[in-house]
Design an enzyme around this catalytic site. Structure first.
Site, PDB file in Angstrom:
ATOM      1  N   GLY A  13      17.114 137.029 -30.583  1.00 20.58           N
ATOM      2  CA  GLY A  13      16.806 138.219 -29.772  1.00 20.58           C
ATOM      3  C   GLY A  13      16.042 137.918 -28.491  1.00 20.58           C
ATOM      4  O   GLY A  13      15.631 136.776 -28.222  1.00 20.58           O
ATOM      5  N   ASP A  14      15.831 138.987 -27.759  1.00 20.32           N
ATOM      6  CA  ASP A  14      15.206 138.917 -26.438  1.00 20.32           C
ATOM      7  C   ASP A  14      13.732 138.486 -26.503  1.00 20.32           C
ATOM      8  O   ASP A  14      13.276 137.629 -25.743  1.00 20.32           O
ATOM      9  CB  ASP A  14      15.339 140.319 -25.806  1.00 20.32           C
ATOM     10  CG  ASP A  14      14.662 140.416 -24.477  1.00 20.32           C
ATOM     11  OD1 ASP A  14      15.124 139.744 -23.552  1.00 20.32           O
ATOM     12  OD2 ASP A  14      13.653 141.151 -24.367  1.00 20.32           O
ATOM     13  N   LEU A  15      12.994 139.064 -27.429  1.00 21.55           N
ATOM     14  CA  LEU A  15      11.561 138.746 -27.521  1.00 21.55           C
ATOM     15  C   LEU A  15      11.359 137.271 -27.879  1.00 21.55           C
ATOM     16  O   LEU A  15      10.473 136.600 -27.342  1.00 21.55           O
ATOM     17  CB  LEU A  15      10.887 139.642 -28.566  1.00 21.55           C
ATOM     18  CG  LEU A  15       9.382 139.482 -28.663  1.00 21.55           C
ATOM     19  CD1 LEU A  15       8.690 140.033 -27.428  1.00 21.55           C
ATOM     20  CD2 LEU A  15       8.828 140.176 -29.907  1.00 21.55           C
ATOM     21  N   ALA A  16      12.196 136.794 -28.794  1.00 23.93           N
ATOM     22  CA  ALA A  16      12.095 135.385 -29.199  1.00 23.93           C
ATOM     23  C   ALA A  16      12.285 134.487 -27.980  1.00 23.93           C
ATOM     24  O   ALA A  16      11.497 133.562 -27.736  1.00 23.93           O
ATOM     25  CB  ALA A  16      13.142 135.086 -30.275  1.00 23.93           C
ATOM     26  N   ASP A 179      -0.379 143.674 -31.140  1.00 24.14           N
ATOM     27  CA  ASP A 179      -0.459 144.550 -29.980  1.00 24.14           C
ATOM     28  C   ASP A 179      -0.770 143.571 -28.855  1.00 24.14           C
ATOM     29  O   ASP A 179      -1.895 143.063 -28.765  1.00 24.14           O
ATOM     30  CB  ASP A 179      -1.571 145.589 -30.128  1.00 24.14           C
ATOM     31  CG  ASP A 179      -1.579 146.560 -28.957  1.00 24.14           C
ATOM     32  OD1 ASP A 179      -1.537 146.089 -27.798  1.00 24.14           O
ATOM     33  OD2 ASP A 179      -1.616 147.779 -29.174  1.00 24.14           O
ATOM     34  N   HIS A 180       0.232 143.251 -28.032  1.00 24.49           N
ATOM     35  CA  HIS A 180       0.033 142.097 -27.141  1.00 24.49           C
ATOM     36  C   HIS A 180      -1.075 142.343 -26.113  1.00 24.49           C
ATOM     37  O   HIS A 180      -1.592 141.395 -25.535  1.00 24.49           O
ATOM     38  CB  HIS A 180       1.349 141.663 -26.481  1.00 24.49           C
ATOM     39  CG  HIS A 180       1.851 142.586 -25.439  1.00 24.49           C
ATOM     40  ND1 HIS A 180       2.657 143.652 -25.708  1.00 24.49           N
ATOM     41  CD2 HIS A 180       1.641 142.606 -24.098  1.00 24.49           C
ATOM     42  CE1 HIS A 180       2.918 144.285 -24.591  1.00 24.49           C
ATOM     43  NE2 HIS A 180       2.326 143.672 -23.596  1.00 24.49           N
ATOM     44  N   HIS A 241      -1.217 150.525 -27.146  1.00 15.89           N
ATOM     45  CA  HIS A 241      -1.930 149.713 -26.145  1.00 15.89           C
ATOM     46  C   HIS A 241      -3.111 150.452 -25.510  1.00 15.89           C
ATOM     47  O   HIS A 241      -4.198 149.880 -25.359  1.00 15.89           O
ATOM     48  CB  HIS A 241      -0.982 149.276 -25.029  1.00 15.89           C
ATOM     49  CG  HIS A 241       0.259 148.605 -25.523  1.00 15.89           C
ATOM     50  ND1 HIS A 241       0.238 147.628 -26.481  1.00 15.89           N
ATOM     51  CD2 HIS A 241       1.561 148.773 -25.188  1.00 15.89           C
ATOM     52  CE1 HIS A 241       1.477 147.213 -26.717  1.00 15.89           C
ATOM     53  NE2 HIS A 241       2.293 147.895 -25.941  1.00 15.89           N
ATOM     54  N   LYS A 346       2.140 148.435  -9.907  1.00 20.01           N
ATOM     55  CA  LYS A 346       1.978 147.921 -11.270  1.00 20.01           C
ATOM     56  C   LYS A 346       0.561 147.397 -11.420  1.00 20.01           C
ATOM     57  O   LYS A 346       0.161 146.459 -10.727  1.00 20.01           O
ATOM     58  CB  LYS A 346       2.975 146.772 -11.498  1.00 20.01           C
ATOM     59  CG  LYS A 346       2.801 146.066 -12.830  1.00 20.01           C
ATOM     60  CD  LYS A 346       3.828 144.948 -12.960  1.00 20.01           C
ATOM     61  CE  LYS A 346       3.538 144.033 -14.130  1.00 20.01           C
ATOM     62  NZ  LYS A 346       3.530 144.711 -15.415  1.00 20.01           N
TER      63      LYS A 346
END
Ligand SMILES: NC(=O)c1ccc[n+]([C@@H]2O[C@H](COP(=O)([O-])OP(=O)(O)OC[C@H]3O[C@@H](n4cnc5c(N)ncnc54)[C@H](OP(=O)(O)O)[C@@H]3O)[C@@H](O)[C@H]2O)c1
Length: 499
Positions: A13-16, A179-180, A241, A346
């Site tokens: 997957g994408d996160l990996a 929770d990054h 978050h 941002k």
């Protein structure tokens, strides 16, 4: 660090690709992985060990923050990596996985310490935990840990249900909820830095007038429309978050707490949050959704015109809220939180405004991203955006520009391998967060609160400004009068690196 096996569900997957492999590689370079380490990636795709290793290498080349030119070093790192086909619903796949894990443990002489990382959709969390338990994967004599990504539930009830199921297979002490934001360097150092910036004297003589916590971004829904249209800003950012940032900040006052106390203090703060009921949510919360607009000189479409978003969707892409903490230190201090998409810039930032007479205000700003910094400064409140006069204590201020900053996943994966849960979300906090947020979800559901449409490229609906104006405050550093160019450059000219 004890030898261990890292089992990754969602290895294709994408996160990996973007976070987990680069973080593991960085830990390897920094010699922070166990000396004997077995990595087993899982997914439905048919891949050989070799093609899997090639995919991991590709992700390092794209996303690693370190040099990936040393072929020997990379090869050594990738030697630990194997791949296994597993469909989360097929019980026999877990039996085969157990055999593979045990064979590798025997081959590499690794004690059966096993970390199971769920980088898959939340609909699979319960099935996987149950199958780990029933297959015997979690019954070995070493430690077992479950690392789980967000979202943790969709509302209070589903979060409780999920937790109940997980607890059949893993004790709370073995569950690491990522929770990054808790892995961000500035969030972790905030307490220490505040201690060096604010003396006890400061705290005795100064009163905190208000706190603002903003996490705003210019991006829209991008590739995540399917998930986001059912989550909104409130579930995607606010419940986790933003409330974690609130907890991490408030537990530092009036006195720095020790790491051991963190879980208890965070829960205490959440219990002291004055609850809302769904009827008066509208007085404390602003819900918004972006319309088309211009960001960095580019025209962008409105939320409901984004691919994959339901026609006429009422989903929120912005939330601002006023919170009150009912404890002796915080009781007179409103805390404002906002987060949203397709905004003008941002930034993730906390601003603490101290009580003072006249237009010149003392502010303590904690910049969390993309740059990091903490600064005590004076600013004029009658100007549309910060026109900083002087830095009160510039020797104590610093900024680090966003270059090669340690990624949150490096810290969090390392902590999980060590068994340090300080910067993971404990169930008590998660449950209390959902409890506080639930009346807002109910008010949204029953349409008791208006959905304010804001043009992309602004700071959200005007009502979010009025929320503060009613109390005599305004959002600091919103660069309304500047051109987009100026806004993206940032207004923090005094943020020179000084130590
Ligand atoms: N991406 C991010 O930036 C991000 C950020 C924060 C949190 N998260 C969370 O992290 C998790 C993973 O996100 P992602 O973006 O990596 O998702 P993704 O790109 O869609 O990847 C999903 C993974 O799950 C596997 N999978 C899907 N169905 C499966 C099944 N039935 N059996 C076994 N494996 C299955 C897929 O592998 P196969 O297709 O090979 O089966 C793939 O490896 C989600 O919970 C997400 O909410 C992601």
């Amino acid at each position: 660090m004890e030898p261990a096996t890292f089992v990754l569900f969602g290895a294709t997957g994408d996160l990996a690709k973007r976070k987990i492999y680069p973080a593991l590689y960085q830990l390897y370079i920094d010699q922070k992985l166990p000396s004997s380490f077995s990595f087993i990636g899982l997914g439905r795709r048919e891949l050989t060990h070799t093609s899997f290793q090639a995919n991991v290498e590709k992700s390092l080349l794209t996303f690693s923050r370190s040099d990936v030119k040393d072929a020997v070093r990379i090869k050594k790192f990738l030697n630990s990596f194997q791949y296994h086909v597993l469909d989360v619903d097929r019980k026999e796949d877990y039996t085969k996985l157990l055999k593979l894990v045990e064979d590798r443990e025997a081959e590499l002489n690794i004690m059966p310490n096993r970390m199971f990382y769920l980088s898959v959709g939340p609909e699979f969390f319960e099935t996987i935990a149950t199958n780990i338990h029933e297959s015997g994967l979690g019954s070995a004599s070493g430690w077992k840990r479950l690392v789980i990504e967000k979202p943790f539930g969709h509302d209070l009830e589903s979060a409780r249900q999920l937790n109940h199921t997980l607890n059949q297979a893993f004790d709370e002490s073995d569950i690491y909820r990522i929770d990054h934001y808790l892995g961000k360097p500035m969030v972790q150092q905030m307490g220490q830095l505040l201690q060096s910036t604010l003396t006890e004297q400061d705290l005795r003589t100064r009163t905190i007038a208000s706190v603002q916590i903003s996490a705003i971004e210019t991006l829209g829904v991008e590739e995540r429309a399917g998930y986001y249209d059912h989550a909104g800003a409130i579930r995607d950012m606010f419940q986790n978050h933003m409330l974690q940032l609130l907890m991490m900040l408030t537990i530092e006052f009036p006195k720095r707490s020790s790491a051991d106390e963190v879980v208890n203090l965070k829960s205490k703060i959440m219990k002291s949050l004055m609850p809302l009921n769904k009827i008066d949510v509208t007085q404390h919360v602003v819900r918004g959704q972006y319309a088309s607009g211009v960001i960095k000189e580019e025209q962008v479409v409105g939320y409901t015109d984004e691919a994959g978003i339901a026609l006429g969707s009422h989903n929120d892409t912005f939330i601002a809220a006023r919170l009150r903490v009912d404890d002796p230190f915080w009781k007179d201090t409103p805390i404002y939180i906002r987060t949203g998409k397709r905004l003008k810039e941002k930034v993730t930032r906390i601003v603490i405004e101290f009580t003072s007479e006249g237009p010149v205000k003392d502010l303590l700003t904690i910049e969390i991203g993309p740059d990091e910094g903490i600064t005590f400064l004076k600013s004029r409140s009658d100007l549309a955006f910060s026109d900083v006069e002087t830095s009160l204590r510039s020797q104590l201020s610093f900024t680090k520009k966003e270059v090669n900053v340690k990624d949150a996943y490096e810290t969090l994966i390392h902590d999980a391998l060590l068994g340090d849960k300080t910067y993971f979300a404990h169930w008590n906090e998660v449950e209390l967060s959902w409890e506080w947020v639930q009346p807002i979800l109910d008010a949204y559901q029953d349409n008791l609160i208006p959905l304010h449409i804001y043009p992309a490229g602004t700071y959200g609906p005007q009502e979010a400004n009025e929320l503060l104006m009613k109390d005599g405050f305004h959002w600091w550093f919103d660069n309304r009068n500047a051109s987009d160019n100026d806004a993206t450059k940032g207004e923090f000219n005094i943020y020179e690196y000084t130590n």
